[in-house]
Design a protein around this motif. Structure first.
Motif, PDB file in Angstrom:
ATOM      1  N   VAL A 103       4.157 -10.077 -12.420  1.00 39.81           N
ATOM      2  CA  VAL A 103       5.090  -9.628 -11.390  1.00 39.81           C
ATOM      3  C   VAL A 103       6.105 -10.716 -11.085  1.00 39.81           C
ATOM      4  CG1 VAL A 103       5.245  -9.076  -8.921  1.00 39.81           C
ATOM      5  CG2 VAL A 103       3.487  -7.994 -10.332  1.00 39.81           C
ATOM      6  N   ARG A 104       7.378 -10.330 -11.108  1.00 41.04           N
ATOM      7  CA  ARG A 104       8.457 -11.253 -10.741  1.00 41.04           C
ATOM      8  C   ARG A 104       9.223 -10.632  -9.570  1.00 41.04           C
ATOM      9  NH1 ARG A 104       8.411 -11.567 -16.501  1.00 41.04           N
ATOM     10  NH2 ARG A 104       8.242 -13.703 -17.296  1.00 41.04           N
ATOM     11  N   ALA A 152     -14.226 -10.669 -12.940  1.00 42.45           N
ATOM     12  CA  ALA A 152     -13.337  -9.594 -13.347  1.00 42.45           C
ATOM     13  C   ALA A 152     -13.116  -8.627 -12.190  1.00 42.45           C
ATOM     14  CB  ALA A 152     -13.926  -8.857 -14.549  1.00 42.45           C
ATOM     15  N   ALA A 153     -11.892  -8.103 -12.106  1.00 44.33           N
ATOM     16  CA  ALA A 153     -11.559  -7.141 -11.060  1.00 44.33           C
ATOM     17  C   ALA A 153     -11.324  -5.781 -11.709  1.00 44.33           C
ATOM     18  CB  ALA A 153     -10.303  -7.587 -10.314  1.00 44.33           C
ATOM     19  N   PRO A 154     -11.364  -4.730 -10.911  1.00 42.15           N
ATOM     20  CA  PRO A 154     -11.087  -3.408 -11.475  1.00 42.15           C
ATOM     21  C   PRO A 154      -9.694  -3.367 -12.099  1.00 42.15           C
ATOM     22  CG  PRO A 154     -11.972  -3.230  -9.249  1.00 42.15           C
ATOM     23  CD  PRO A 154     -11.681  -4.675  -9.477  1.00 42.15           C
ATOM     24  N   ARG A 155      -9.619  -2.776 -13.283  1.00 40.41           N
ATOM     25  CA  ARG A 155      -8.327  -2.646 -13.929  1.00 40.41           C
ATOM     26  C   ARG A 155      -7.450  -1.663 -13.155  1.00 40.41           C
ATOM     27  NH1 ARG A 155      -7.058  -6.675 -17.557  1.00 40.41           N
ATOM     28  NH2 ARG A 155      -9.045  -7.500 -18.276  1.00 40.41           N
ATOM     29  N   LEU A 156      -6.170  -1.975 -13.113  1.00 41.19           N
ATOM     30  CA  LEU A 156      -5.249  -1.179 -12.307  1.00 41.19           C
ATOM     31  C   LEU A 156      -4.473  -0.188 -13.163  1.00 41.19           C
ATOM     32  CD1 LEU A 156      -3.700  -4.036 -10.154  1.00 41.19           C
ATOM     33  CD2 LEU A 156      -5.515  -2.483  -9.484  1.00 41.19           C
ATOM     34  N   ALA A 157      -4.343   0.999 -12.696  1.00 44.26           N
ATOM     35  CA  ALA A 157      -3.383   1.931 -13.282  1.00 44.26           C
ATOM     36  C   ALA A 157      -2.021   1.647 -12.656  1.00 44.26           C
ATOM     37  CB  ALA A 157      -3.812   3.362 -13.002  1.00 44.26           C
ATOM     38  N   HIS A 158      -0.957   1.860 -13.406  1.00 45.23           N
ATOM     39  CA  HIS A 158       0.374   1.513 -12.905  1.00 45.23           C
ATOM     40  C   HIS A 158       0.688   2.151 -11.561  1.00 45.23           C
ATOM     41  CE1 HIS A 158       4.805   1.479 -12.617  1.00 45.23           C
ATOM     42  NE2 HIS A 158       4.664   0.296 -13.155  1.00 45.23           N
ATOM     43  N   PRO A 159       0.330   3.409 -11.316  1.00 44.78           N
ATOM     44  CA  PRO A 159       0.632   3.999 -10.000  1.00 44.78           C
ATOM     45  C   PRO A 159      -0.082   3.291  -8.852  1.00 44.78           C
ATOM     46  CG  PRO A 159       0.169   5.708 -11.610  1.00 44.78           C
ATOM     47  CD  PRO A 159      -0.206   4.405 -12.248  1.00 44.78           C
ATOM     48  N   ALA A 160      -1.132   2.488  -9.175  1.00 44.96           N
ATOM     49  CA  ALA A 160      -1.849   1.784  -8.116  1.00 44.96           C
ATOM     50  C   ALA A 160      -1.062   0.588  -7.606  1.00 44.96           C
ATOM     51  CB  ALA A 160      -3.218   1.327  -8.620  1.00 44.96           C
ATOM     52  N   LEU A 161      -0.060   0.158  -8.363  1.00 47.28           N
ATOM     53  CA  LEU A 161       0.741  -0.983  -7.930  1.00 47.28           C
ATOM     54  C   LEU A 161       1.771  -0.532  -6.907  1.00 47.28           C
ATOM     55  CD1 LEU A 161       1.549  -3.105 -11.097  1.00 47.28           C
ATOM     56  CD2 LEU A 161      -0.105  -3.601  -9.313  1.00 47.28           C
ATOM     57  N   PRO A 162       1.948  -1.298  -5.848  1.00 48.03           N
ATOM     58  CA  PRO A 162       2.992  -0.960  -4.869  1.00 48.03           C
ATOM     59  C   PRO A 162       4.386  -1.085  -5.490  1.00 48.03           C
ATOM     60  CG  PRO A 162       1.422  -2.553  -3.974  1.00 48.03           C
ATOM     61  CD  PRO A 162       1.157  -2.472  -5.436  1.00 48.03           C
ATOM     62  N   PRO A 163       5.369  -0.475  -4.867  1.00 46.13           N
ATOM     63  CA  PRO A 163       6.746  -0.607  -5.360  1.00 46.13           C
ATOM     64  C   PRO A 163       7.213  -2.062  -5.309  1.00 46.13           C
ATOM     65  CG  PRO A 163       6.565   1.175  -3.755  1.00 46.13           C
ATOM     66  CD  PRO A 163       5.281   0.419  -3.702  1.00 46.13           C
ATOM     67  N   LEU A 164       8.090  -2.408  -6.235  1.00 45.51           N
ATOM     68  CA  LEU A 164       8.647  -3.755  -6.299  1.00 45.51           C
ATOM     69  C   LEU A 164      10.087  -3.654  -6.777  1.00 45.51           C
ATOM     70  CD1 LEU A 164       7.495  -6.836  -6.144  1.00 45.51           C
ATOM     71  CD2 LEU A 164       7.726  -6.732  -8.622  1.00 45.51           C
ATOM     72  N   ARG A 165      10.984  -4.366  -6.093  1.00 40.78           N
ATOM     73  CA  ARG A 165      12.380  -4.392  -6.535  1.00 40.78           C
ATOM     74  C   ARG A 165      12.580  -5.314  -7.724  1.00 40.78           C
ATOM     75  NH1 ARG A 165      15.095  -6.916  -3.024  1.00 40.78           N
ATOM     76  NH2 ARG A 165      13.624  -7.150  -1.293  1.00 40.78           N
ATOM     77  N   GLY A 166      11.686  -6.265  -7.865  1.00 37.14           N
ATOM     78  CA  GLY A 166      11.715  -7.141  -9.027  1.00 37.14           C
ATOM     79  C   GLY A 166      11.132  -6.453 -10.245  1.00 37.14           C
ATOM     80  N   SER A 167      10.584  -7.222 -11.171  1.00 31.61           N
ATOM     81  CA  SER A 167      10.074  -6.648 -12.414  1.00 31.61           C
ATOM     82  C   SER A 167       8.559  -6.724 -12.484  1.00 31.61           C
ATOM     83  CB  SER A 167      10.677  -7.369 -13.622  1.00 31.61           C
ATOM     84  OG  SER A 167      10.213  -8.709 -13.677  1.00 31.61           O
ATOM     85  N   VAL A 168       7.973  -5.738 -13.182  1.00 31.37           N
ATOM     86  CA  VAL A 168       6.540  -5.692 -13.428  1.00 31.37           C
ATOM     87  C   VAL A 168       6.321  -5.452 -14.912  1.00 31.37           C
ATOM     88  CG1 VAL A 168       4.367  -4.509 -12.950  1.00 31.37           C
ATOM     89  CG2 VAL A 168       6.071  -4.743 -11.133  1.00 31.37           C
ATOM     90  N   ALA A 169       5.466  -6.262 -15.545  1.00 36.50           N
ATOM     91  CA  ALA A 169       5.139  -6.067 -16.953  1.00 36.50           C
ATOM     92  C   ALA A 169       3.628  -5.970 -17.094  1.00 36.50           C
ATOM     93  CB  ALA A 169       5.672  -7.221 -17.796  1.00 36.50           C
ATOM     94  N   ALA A 170       3.177  -4.958 -17.816  1.00 40.50           N
ATOM     95  CA  ALA A 170       1.745  -4.779 -18.059  1.00 40.50           C
ATOM     96  C   ALA A 170       1.337  -5.531 -19.322  1.00 40.50           C
ATOM     97  CB  ALA A 170       1.427  -3.290 -18.214  1.00 40.50           C
ATOM     98  N   HIS A 171       0.106  -6.073 -19.303  1.00 41.53           N
ATOM     99  CA  HIS A 171      -0.453  -6.773 -20.467  1.00 41.53           C
ATOM    100  C   HIS A 171       0.551  -7.798 -21.002  1.00 41.53           C
ATOM    101  CE1 HIS A 171      -3.635  -3.863 -20.169  1.00 41.53           C
ATOM    102  NE2 HIS A 171      -2.780  -2.872 -20.351  1.00 41.53           N
TER     103      HIS A 171
END
Length: 303
Positions: free
Chosen positions: A41-42, A3-22
């Protein structure tokens, strides 16, 4: 995987594509089982993926997933980032004897493009039910051929964001395996065909399709070939000889049509499927002395 540390959304870098949580993975994984991706991530394009991975903290795991045709996602889900390439990565083109394919293209699409260009040697991809990216990563093969036999090179985005085109010889291919590191994402590949007769190529592809239909449970919730063939042996014969045809654990069952396929009969958990596979391995080892190796990739956290 750990298991890795759970990420808060602000921890994700910017992406021009799409990001969906859970995000549900069971919606498209062939078994239709398993937990969620922490982040799905797409990316919009290769540059988008490269920029994103460059900025993503190094301790966050990255897992590329295609259509999940040879994958068990464990019930506890997949921590970190799951990368799924969208349809814009699925283009296929042919120039001379070279077929260039995006990693999201299906094997049948590549085989069909080669056929339409009167190129032989790629017919076996008609029998690979996954994407080009997955086929390169696992050196997929069927009907006497494998990716290593026809791949020229593959373009990969490494976990640290580097984009590199690697010749087939640099990919460390062996039986159902490549040397690509964890987190590396194949984004495209080039295959070499040989000039052939279009009618003959078509006939071979039709033969492969008919043989698969006759021998494999294609209309079931399955994950493709479960175990690698040991040297000089056929996995399905060893499973059958160990009395495992039709064996069940929970909602999972060994296919009666092809014993190297496991099935979700309707209400299986990923734990059921994995436990059934381990029980088959135990029985085969006891009956034959041979230890079967998983071909299906198992990812995520057990509940």
């Amino acid at each position: 995987m750990n298991a890795a540390p759970r990420l808060a959304h602000p921890a994700l870098p910017p992406l021009r594509g799409s990001v969906a949580a859970h995000a549900s993975l069971a919606d498209f994984i062939w078994f239709r089982t398993g937990g969620e991706a922490e982040w799905l991530v797409r990316p919009a394009d290769v540059d988008d993926l490269s920029t994103f991975l460059t900025a993503l903290p190094a301790d966050v795991p990255v897992l590329p997933v295609g259509v999940g045709s040879n994958l068990i996602v464990r019930d506890g889900g997949v921590p970190g980032v799951v990368v799924r390439l969208p349809k814009r990565f699925a283009s296929v083109s042919v120039e001379s004897d070279v077929v260039t394919a995006g990693a999201a293209a299906m094997g049948i699409t590549v085989a069909s493009a080669a056929r339409d260009a009167s190129l032989a040697g790629l017919e076996f991809l008609r029998g690979i039910p996954g994407t080009v990216g997955g086929a390169v990563r696992m050196n997929a093969g069927a009907y006497g051929r494998e990716v290593a036999d026809c791949l020229i090179d593959a373009t990969v985005v490494h976990r640290d964001g580097r984009v590199e085109t690697l010749a087939a010889a640099a990919l460390g291919f062996s039986y159902r395996h490549s040397g690509l590191e964890d987190g590396a994402v194949v984004v495209s590949a080039r295959f070499r065909g040989v000039p052939g007769d279009k009618a003959a190529v078509t006939a071979e592809m039709d033969r492969i399709a008919a043989e698969r239909e006759a021998s494999q449970p294609l209309r079931s919730r399955t994950g493709g070939s479960t175990f690698k063939n040991p040297p000089g042996e056929k996995a399905w014969q060893l499973v059958d000889a160990a009395g495992c045809r039709g064996l069940k654990i929970g909602g999972a069952q060994v296919s009666e049509k092809h014993t190297n396929f496991l099935l979700n009969t309707g209400k299986a958990s990923s734990a059921d499927i994995e436990a059934l596979g381990e029980e088959v391995r135990t029985r085969v080892k006891a009956q034959s002395g041979i230890e079967l190796e998983w071909e299906i990739q198992r990812v995520g956290v057990k509940q």
